[in-house]
Design a protein around this motif. Structure first.
Motif, mmCIF file in Angstrom:
data_model
loop_
_atom_site.group_PDB
_atom_site.id
_atom_site.type_symbol
_atom_site.label_atom_id
_atom_site.label_comp_id
_atom_site.label_asym_id
_atom_site.label_seq_id
_atom_site.Cartn_x
_atom_site.Cartn_y
_atom_site.Cartn_z
ATOM 1 N N ARG A 79 6.597 -9.946 4.094
ATOM 2 C CA ARG A 79 6.283 -9.419 5.988
ATOM 3 C C ARG A 79 6.758 -7.779 6.018
ATOM 4 N N SER A 80 7.526 -7.521 5.926
ATOM 5 C CA SER A 80 8.859 -6.323 6.473
ATOM 6 C C SER A 80 7.731 -4.787 4.894
ATOM 7 N N GLU A 83 4.123 -4.726 6.627
ATOM 8 C CA GLU A 83 3.853 -3.651 7.820
ATOM 9 C C GLU A 83 4.468 -2.000 7.303
ATOM 10 N N ARG A 86 1.497 0.163 5.329
ATOM 11 C CA ARG A 86 0.738 -0.104 6.235
ATOM 12 C C ARG A 86 1.161 1.328 6.912
#
Length: 338
Positions: A79-80, A83, A86
């Motif tokens: 997830r990190s 993020e 992106r």
């Protein structure tokens, strides 16, 4: 790695014929096609897997191969990574190796074939020739959490040695003297490093780590259950089990409960890799927490630096001990640390 010329020689055809077969051109005879495909399989040839990474055009896509998507640590890491990528203008394609070296290399090949700009990998073992070849060919690559010795790419990881020392000191103060460990795979750097750190920390207090107190796990819950059952069957069971990752700790907890026993009354439990669930278990589990989010973000930044021609640097961040109640702690004095 095999080349297209090697395939042509093995199949007894020209390089042009091999190229036509690989591009599914209809002009190739069935017999030649069969020989070429057999040669591709025999030699393990993967067209353009590494060569495509040596390009000047960018796709603004990163590949991430993680060891086990069901492990909450790697889920948070992914997830990190997504993020941060992106935020820097990149998309991420994720492959789950499921702690299998063959599946890891399958995902690496496919990601290189997809013309990713760079690759983040948490290796399942230290013996992947594919990643060594890709690194030597110039593929922008960063290892995260684990690494492969001898492959010259940046490594972004945490250093858990100080936190393991803090854990052993904490257990010693609580009066525990017989400490055992559920180890991760010896083929992984983290598996070896955590056992070594635990042994060194015990030695500082004059405590032994006998072979009977080292159980071989595989970073999966079932291995934690199996190893803990073995510990409980010993003539002199340990007082504490330290699981080298969170899933093995959950398996250990299941094994204790299956015997009608309780943590920490009958067996104390601690874990490497803190997860949010540990606050909600009964009792809450004392654990070593890694800065997972920052590791993922730092890994992306290091990879983008390499992609954009800047020197990507290795990063090492400290882990920390989170004291809860699974080792016989006082719930009042430790409430603020849960």
């Amino acid at each position: 790695m095999a080349s297209i010329k090697d395939v042509a020689a093995e199949a007894g055809v020209s390089v042009a014929t091999v190229s036509r077969v690989l591009n599914d051109h209809p002009s190739v005879s069935a017999a030649a096609r069969t020989r070429v495909l057999a040669a591709v399989e025999t030699l393990g040839y993967r067209p353009n897997a590494v060569a495509r990474s040596l390009r000047t055009d960018q796709t603004h896509t990163l590949g991430l191969v993680i060891s086990d998507v069901l492990n909450p640590y790697f889920t948070e890491l992914a997830r990190s990574v997504e993020e941060e990528a992106r935020a820097l203008g990149y998309s991420v394609i994720i492959g789950n190796a499921d702690e299998r070296p063959d599946l890891q290399d399958h995902h690496v090949r496919n990601l290189l074939d997809r013309r990713i700009d760079g690759l983040l990998v948490s290796p399942t073992d230290g013996g992947s020739p594919l990643m060594l070849d890709a690194a030597r060919a110039g593929t922008p690559m960063v290892f995260v959490d684990r690494w492969i010795p001898g492959v010259d790419v940046p490594v972004v990881r945490s250093d858990g040695r100080a936190a393991v020392r803090d854990l052993v000191a904490h257990l010693y103060r609580l009066g525990h003297r017989r400490l055992a460990i559920i180890a991760g795979p010896a083929a992984t750097t983290t598996g070896r490093e955590r056992v070594e750190a635990f042994r060194e920390a015990l030695g500082a207090y004059g405590l032994p780590l006998p072979d009977a107190y080292i159980g071989q796990g595989d970073f999966q819950a079932e291995s934690g259950r199996r190893v803990t059952e073995g510990f409980l069957d010993l003539a002199e069971p340990p007082e504490v089990v330290f699981a080298a990752d969170n899933l093995m700790a959950l398996g250990a907890l299941d094994a204790v409960r299956a015997r009608g026993l309780r943590v920490p009354d009958d067996l104390a439990l601690a874990a490497f890799d803190d997860i949010r669930w540990f606050v909600h278990t009964d009792p809450p589990v004392t654990a070593i927490a890694q800065p997972t989010g920052e590791l993922g973000r730092a890994a992306v930044r290091a990879l983008v630096d390499r992609i954009e021609g800047r020197p990507g640097e290795s990063v090492t961040l400290p882990a920390r001990l989170v004291v809860r109640r699974s080792c016989g702690e006082n719930p009042v004095t430790n409430r603020s640390q849960s």
